[in-house]
Motif scaffolding. Structure first.
Motif, PDB file in Angstrom:
ATOM      1  N   LEU A   1       1.752   1.989  -8.070  1.00  0.00           N
ATOM      2  CA  LEU A   1       0.672   2.664  -7.346  1.00  0.00           C
ATOM      3  C   LEU A   1       0.879   4.180  -7.340  1.00  0.00           C
ATOM      4  O   LEU A   1      -0.071   4.951  -7.509  1.00  0.00           O
ATOM      5  CB  LEU A   1       0.616   2.152  -5.902  1.00  0.00           C
TER       6      LEU A   1
ATOM      7  N   SER B   1       0.846  -1.194   0.000  1.00  0.00           N
ATOM      8  CA  SER B   1       0.000   0.000   0.000  1.00  0.00           C
ATOM      9  C   SER B   1       0.882   1.244   0.000  1.00  0.00           C
ATOM     10  O   SER B   1       1.924   1.279   0.643  1.00  0.00           O
ATOM     11  CB  SER B   1      -0.897   0.000   1.247  1.00  0.00           C
TER      12      SER B   1
ATOM     13  N   LYS C   1      -3.667   3.880  -2.029  1.00  0.00           N
ATOM     14  CA  LYS C   1      -3.903   2.878  -3.062  1.00  0.00           C
ATOM     15  C   LYS C   1      -3.133   1.622  -2.672  1.00  0.00           C
ATOM     16  O   LYS C   1      -2.017   1.704  -2.157  1.00  0.00           O
ATOM     17  CB  LYS C   1      -3.404   3.389  -4.417  1.00  0.00           C
ATOM     18  N   ASN C   2      -3.723   0.454  -2.899  1.00  0.00           N
ATOM     19  CA  ASN C   2      -3.018  -0.780  -2.563  1.00  0.00           C
ATOM     20  C   ASN C   2      -3.193  -1.820  -3.654  1.00  0.00           C
ATOM     21  O   ASN C   2      -4.078  -1.710  -4.517  1.00  0.00           O
ATOM     22  CB  ASN C   2      -3.483  -1.327  -1.209  1.00  0.00           C
ATOM     23  N   THR C   3      -2.324  -2.812  -3.626  1.00  0.00           N
ATOM     24  CA  THR C   3      -2.388  -3.922  -4.572  1.00  0.00           C
ATOM     25  C   THR C   3      -2.074  -5.213  -3.838  1.00  0.00           C
ATOM     26  O   THR C   3      -1.345  -5.210  -2.844  1.00  0.00           O
ATOM     27  CB  THR C   3      -1.395  -3.723  -5.734  1.00  0.00           C
TER      28      THR C   3
END
Length: 402
Positions: A325, A291, A304-306
């Motif tokens: 991100l 994040s 924002k996260n992945t």
């Protein structure tokens, strides 16, 4: 029993340097005027200087104020010594933060030989004798962890207070709702709207009333905490094994605000990731999520996260995900940059890749970490960090100590 090391960072600095004892000092993130005060000595607090103030504000209250930069190695050393000392009373010791620990003494030999009050006084004396004579702790004793924490804050510094079923209303009479840990403006406002204006009224309210007032089942948890039960939400059982830490993160406050596309931001992010990655790997964990969060100049927030199926543990992999991100962030001036790894799992668990490329990567990463342990961080430096204008200093977060 809740043990709180008073004015932790500042007191440890006074312990280390006798010339600072008895003087108003603060430890600040940065010693310049805009630096945030992380800890104020007992003497500084008496002058109205508080944690969270700017250094300039502290100096306005007391111009000769001594301002020191943080020295995390000192604070971790004291934390480890305190952990060993308190563990001699009970195997059920929970380290809540760098300056707070909780002991469960139920059914321990120490409690069979002595009383809770005697153990509290004995631990105070041993701390001064075995760790440092200038160190002071406030101790709270109560039926559960929450009330023990409340008790530890009643008479700082060097306090010792007990909360029981018989005296709890008397104790709560001297407090405001916001004085209770976990009650901020939002919950306090909801309680007041429901006609609950004081901690005593909070204590006397039924669980049903609290659930209605807080618009959440947490009202039941609060009823349990205030009546001496462990709620099972805010605190885990001492007898359970230590939970895996949920995340590791690093943040940095920029001296000069920059837009996310500024190359210097990526350099700072790279340094944050090196620090985060070392902590993650030292704990024997890998991540499956990253994040990036930004606090902008106007105090608005972006995050924002992945998530990844494959484990993340190499700094280069973290940086690749984080950069992906960051390019999605709005072009506004950044005040604070933070990177966090989450969805953590123990190293070596999960499905092995058919190509098994992780083994070679781990050997390289382990070698770099070994060099850093011996010679210091950034001895082996990512090329992206060359020529950095700012260095991200070692910091201690207000949470579990790793």
């Amino acid at each position: 029993m809740h043990v709180d090391l008073n004015s932790c960072f500042a007191t440890i600095e006074q312990q280390a340097n006798p010339l600072l004892r008895g003087k108003p000092i603060v430890v600040a993130a940065y010693t310049t005027g805009r630096g945030c005060i992380l800890a104020a000595s007992v003497e500084a607090k008496r002058l109205g200087i508080k944690t969270g103030m700017r250094v300039s504000e502290g100096k306005n209250l007391y111009p000769p104020l001594i301002v020191l930069p943080p020295d995390p190695q000192k604070y971790r050393w004291v934390n480890r010594k305190l952990r060993v000392l308190l563990s001699s009373y009970t195997p059920y010791l929970s380290v809540e933060s760098i300056d707070e620990m909780v002991m469960d003494l139920a059914k321990t030999p120490a409690l069979e030989r002595s009383s809770m009050i005697s153990i509290a006084y004995d631990s105070k004396e041993r701390i001064k004798k075995e760790i440092g004579e200038w160190l002071m702790v406030s101790i709270g004793i109560a039926p559960n962890r929450y009330l023990a924490k409340v008790a530890s804050g009643l008479h700082k510094p060097d306090g010792l207070d007990i909360i029981t079923k018989e005296n709890i209303e008397e104790v709560l009479t001297g407090l405001r709702l916001e004085d209770l840990c976990g009650i901020k403006e939002g919950n306090a406002g909801r309680l007041r709207l429901a006609g609950i204006g004081t901690p005593v009224e909070f204590y006397r309210a039924s669980a049903v009333t609290l659930v209605s007032a807080l618009h959440s089942k947490t009202g039941w948890d609060w009823w349990q905490r205030l009546h001496g039960y462990e709620d099972g939400v805010m605190y885990k059982n001492f007898n359970q094994p230590e939970d895996i830490q949920k995340s590791f993160g690093q943040s940095f406050a920029l001296g000069t605000f920059r837009v996310p596309s500024d190359p210097e931001i990526v350099k700072i992010m790279a340094q944050l990731i090196v620090k985060m990655g070392r902590r993650l790997r030292a704990a024997g964990l890998v991540a499956h999520g990253v994040s990036v969060s930004l606090l902008f100049g106007d105090y608005s927030h972006w995050v924002k996260n992945t998530r990844r199926y494959e484990p993340l543990f190499a700094d280069s992999d973290f940086l690749g995900e984080a950069r992906g991100l960051l390019i999605q962030a709005p072009a506004e001036l950044v005040r604070i940059l933070a990177v966090t790894s989450f969805h953590l799992m123990p190293r070596g668990t999960g499905q092995i890749s058919i190509w098994n490329t992780d083994e070679r990567k781990w050997r390289i990463i382990d070698a770099i970490d070994t060099i850093a342990d011996r010679w210091g961080e950034f001895t082996v430096t990512p090329g992206r960090m060359l020529g950095m204008e700012q260095k991200v200093l070692d910091r201690i977060a207000f949470g579990k100590v790793m």
